[in-house]
Motif scaffolding. Structure first.
Motif, PDB file in Angstrom:
ATOM      1  N   ILE A 178     -19.930  40.135 116.280  1.00 14.78           N
ATOM      2  CA  ILE A 178     -19.517  39.720 114.938  1.00 14.78           C
ATOM      3  C   ILE A 178     -18.260  38.861 115.000  1.00 14.78           C
ATOM      4  O   ILE A 178     -18.125  37.876 114.273  1.00 14.78           O
ATOM      5  CB  ILE A 178     -19.327  40.960 114.037  1.00 14.78           C
ATOM      6  CG1 ILE A 178     -20.704  41.579 113.743  1.00 14.78           C
ATOM      7  CG2 ILE A 178     -18.609  40.602 112.737  1.00 14.78           C
ATOM      8  CD1 ILE A 178     -20.670  42.869 112.989  1.00 14.78           C
ATOM      9  N   ASN A 179     -17.347  39.200 115.889  1.00 13.10           N
ATOM     10  CA  ASN A 179     -16.136  38.389 116.040  1.00 13.10           C
ATOM     11  C   ASN A 179     -16.437  36.996 116.589  1.00 13.10           C
ATOM     12  O   ASN A 179     -15.706  36.037 116.316  1.00 13.10           O
ATOM     13  CB  ASN A 179     -15.136  39.094 116.953  1.00 13.10           C
ATOM     14  CG  ASN A 179     -14.438  40.259 116.283  1.00 13.10           C
ATOM     15  OD1 ASN A 179     -14.384  40.344 115.058  1.00 13.10           O
ATOM     16  ND2 ASN A 179     -13.910  41.174 117.070  1.00 13.10           N
ATOM     17  N   ASP A 180     -17.525  36.877 117.364  1.00 13.87           N
ATOM     18  CA  ASP A 180     -17.879  35.589 117.964  1.00 13.87           C
ATOM     19  C   ASP A 180     -18.694  34.686 117.039  1.00 13.87           C
ATOM     20  O   ASP A 180     -18.881  33.501 117.339  1.00 13.87           O
ATOM     21  CB  ASP A 180     -18.665  35.809 119.264  1.00 13.87           C
ATOM     22  CG  ASP A 180     -17.760  36.066 120.451  1.00 13.87           C
ATOM     23  OD1 ASP A 180     -16.533  35.905 120.312  1.00 13.87           O
ATOM     24  OD2 ASP A 180     -18.267  36.441 121.527  1.00 13.87           O
ATOM     25  N   LEU A 181     -19.195  35.228 115.940  1.00 11.76           N
ATOM     26  CA  LEU A 181     -19.988  34.417 115.015  1.00 11.76           C
ATOM     27  C   LEU A 181     -19.143  33.257 114.482  1.00 11.76           C
ATOM     28  O   LEU A 181     -18.070  33.464 113.926  1.00 11.76           O
ATOM     29  CB  LEU A 181     -20.490  35.273 113.848  1.00 11.76           C
ATOM     30  CG  LEU A 181     -21.586  36.292 114.190  1.00 11.76           C
ATOM     31  CD1 LEU A 181     -21.863  37.198 112.989  1.00 11.76           C
ATOM     32  CD2 LEU A 181     -22.860  35.594 114.640  1.00 11.76           C
ATOM     33  N   PRO A 238     -20.672  30.621 119.468  1.00 11.76           N
ATOM     34  CA  PRO A 238     -22.111  30.822 119.201  1.00 11.76           C
ATOM     35  C   PRO A 238     -22.953  30.976 120.456  1.00 11.76           C
ATOM     36  O   PRO A 238     -24.001  31.628 120.430  1.00 11.76           O
ATOM     37  CB  PRO A 238     -22.506  29.558 118.426  1.00 11.76           C
ATOM     38  CG  PRO A 238     -21.439  28.551 118.727  1.00 11.76           C
ATOM     39  CD  PRO A 238     -20.182  29.333 118.924  1.00 11.76           C
ATOM     40  N   GLU A 239     -22.481  30.412 121.577  1.00 10.63           N
ATOM     41  CA  GLU A 239     -23.245  30.520 122.818  1.00 10.63           C
ATOM     42  C   GLU A 239     -23.279  31.952 123.359  1.00 10.63           C
ATOM     43  O   GLU A 239     -24.127  32.296 124.186  1.00 10.63           O
ATOM     44  CB  GLU A 239     -22.670  29.576 123.887  1.00 10.63           C
ATOM     45  CG  GLU A 239     -21.265  29.906 124.366  1.00 10.63           C
ATOM     46  CD  GLU A 239     -20.162  29.411 123.443  1.00 10.63           C
ATOM     47  OE1 GLU A 239     -18.978  29.663 123.764  1.00 10.63           O
ATOM     48  OE2 GLU A 239     -20.477  28.788 122.409  1.00 10.63           O
ATOM     49  N   GLU A 240     -22.363  32.789 122.886  1.00  9.95           N
ATOM     50  CA  GLU A 240     -22.296  34.177 123.347  1.00  9.95           C
ATOM     51  C   GLU A 240     -23.144  35.121 122.500  1.00  9.95           C
ATOM     52  O   GLU A 240     -23.394  36.265 122.892  1.00  9.95           O
ATOM     53  CB  GLU A 240     -20.844  34.666 123.327  1.00  9.95           C
ATOM     54  CG  GLU A 240     -19.932  33.979 124.323  1.00  9.95           C
ATOM     55  CD  GLU A 240     -20.294  34.325 125.754  1.00  9.95           C
ATOM     56  OE1 GLU A 240     -20.691  35.471 125.999  1.00  9.95           O
ATOM     57  OE2 GLU A 240     -20.199  33.440 126.614  1.00  9.95           O
ATOM     58  N   VAL A 241     -23.585  34.655 121.343  1.00 10.09           N
ATOM     59  CA  VAL A 241     -24.238  35.536 120.375  1.00 10.09           C
ATOM     60  C   VAL A 241     -25.490  36.195 120.938  1.00 10.09           C
ATOM     61  O   VAL A 241     -25.642  37.423 120.893  1.00 10.09           O
ATOM     62  CB  VAL A 241     -24.561  34.762 119.077  1.00 10.09           C
ATOM     63  CG1 VAL A 241     -25.489  35.574 118.180  1.00 10.09           C
ATOM     64  CG2 VAL A 241     -23.274  34.435 118.330  1.00 10.09           C
ATOM     65  N   LEU A 287     -24.814  38.787 123.584  1.00 14.84           N
ATOM     66  CA  LEU A 287     -24.266  40.039 123.053  1.00 14.84           C
ATOM     67  C   LEU A 287     -25.333  40.858 122.335  1.00 14.84           C
ATOM     68  O   LEU A 287     -25.309  42.094 122.372  1.00 14.84           O
ATOM     69  CB  LEU A 287     -23.090  39.734 122.124  1.00 14.84           C
ATOM     70  CG  LEU A 287     -21.810  39.306 122.854  1.00 14.84           C
ATOM     71  CD1 LEU A 287     -20.805  38.703 121.881  1.00 14.84           C
ATOM     72  CD2 LEU A 287     -21.191  40.486 123.588  1.00 14.84           C
ATOM     73  N   ILE A 288     -26.280  40.188 121.703  1.00 15.24           N
ATOM     74  CA  ILE A 288     -27.405  40.909 121.094  1.00 15.24           C
ATOM     75  C   ILE A 288     -28.188  41.639 122.186  1.00 15.24           C
ATOM     76  O   ILE A 288     -28.562  42.809 122.031  1.00 15.24           O
ATOM     77  CB  ILE A 288     -28.325  39.951 120.313  1.00 15.24           C
ATOM     78  CG1 ILE A 288     -27.603  39.421 119.061  1.00 15.24           C
ATOM     79  CG2 ILE A 288     -29.627  40.654 119.905  1.00 15.24           C
ATOM     80  CD1 ILE A 288     -28.344  38.334 118.329  1.00 15.24           C
ATOM     81  N   VAL A 307     -27.904  46.098 113.183  1.00  9.50           N
ATOM     82  CA  VAL A 307     -26.896  45.096 112.818  1.00  9.50           C
ATOM     83  C   VAL A 307     -27.013  43.884 113.736  1.00  9.50           C
ATOM     84  O   VAL A 307     -27.023  42.730 113.281  1.00  9.50           O
ATOM     85  CB  VAL A 307     -25.469  45.687 112.897  1.00  9.50           C
ATOM     86  CG1 VAL A 307     -24.427  44.575 112.728  1.00  9.50           C
ATOM     87  CG2 VAL A 307     -25.275  46.755 111.832  1.00  9.50           C
ATOM     88  N   ALA A 308     -27.113  44.136 115.029  1.00 12.05           N
ATOM     89  CA  ALA A 308     -27.202  43.043 115.996  1.00 12.05           C
ATOM     90  C   ALA A 308     -28.438  42.183 115.749  1.00 12.05           C
ATOM     91  O   ALA A 308     -28.364  40.945 115.766  1.00 12.05           O
ATOM     92  CB  ALA A 308     -27.208  43.605 117.413  1.00 12.05           C
TER      93      ALA A 308
END
Length: 211
Positions: A30-33, A37-40, A43-44, A95-96
């Motif tokens: 959520i902090n990276d949104l 964006p490349e980490e999203v 992390l999911i 959530v993810a």
């Protein structure tokens, strides 16, 4: 089968640790949104891996319960606590996954605060469960459970503030659809905290009956 007394406690602790790891990944997500964006997607997947690991621990716990004649805690209570912890993990995963389902590209202060509260609650739950195996630390566990319940109560106010902000300003149809998507996203975040509270209350019941 007479497992060592510590085995149940070790599995419960490991289960809660996987949930904490999943919640921590969710917070980073959520902090990276809108920032990284490349980490999203990575992390999911990290949340999904923690959920799969938690599921295996849950299965091991259920098998041990099924095969054991003697358990260190009430059998039904261990069963219910395991299910409660599992619900936290499932709600974290929800959530993810909702990030892609609802096309959540950025996060705001309320969403980040709810995610931070979830990690805080999961951290306290893990510590409370870790103290469960030591009867002399039951007061520590109770206090941590109370703190979790207070975190959940505070999250209600954050949720109300977030919903109010969504519908304060009029917008076009696209803005309205985004508002409804975000409201659902907030609700999923709040569910994590409600499940943390349910786990804390179950743990309190165990502590009271084994005092």
């Amino acid at each position: 089968m007479l497992p060592k007394r510590t085995q149940f406690f070790e599995l419960l602790e490991a289960h809660s640790e996987r949930v904490l790891a999943g919640a921590s990944s969710m917070l980073r997500l959520i902090n990276d949104l809108g920032v990284n964006p490349e980490e999203v997607n990575a992390l999911i997947q990290e949340v999904n891996m923690n959920e799969a690991s938690a599921d295996q621990i849950k299965a091991d716990l259920m098998l041990m319960l099924h095969k054991s004649f003697v358990t260190p805690l009430n059998r039904d209570q261990v069963y219910n606590l395991t299910l409660d912890i599992d619900r936290i993990m499932n709600s974290v995963q929800d959530v993810a996954q909702a990030v892609n389902i609802y096309h959540i590209g950025t996060s705001n202060a309320e969403s980040r605060e709810l995610a931070s509260m979830a990690v805080d609650a999961c951290s306290r739950l893990t510590r409370a469960i870790a103290a469960l195996k030591e009867q002399g630390r039951s007061e520590v566990s109770v206090n941590l459970c109370v703190e979790i319940e207070r975190i959940e109560e505070k999250s209600d106010l954050v949720m109300q503030r977030a919903i109010k902000t969504l519908f304060q300003n009029e917008g076009d149809e696209q803005a309205a659809l985004r508002a409804f998507a975000l409201r659902e996203f907030y609700s999923l975040q709040e569910k994590v905290l409600r499940n943390c509270k349910a786990s804390a209350q179950m743990l309190e019941e165990i502590l009271i009956q084994n005092a």
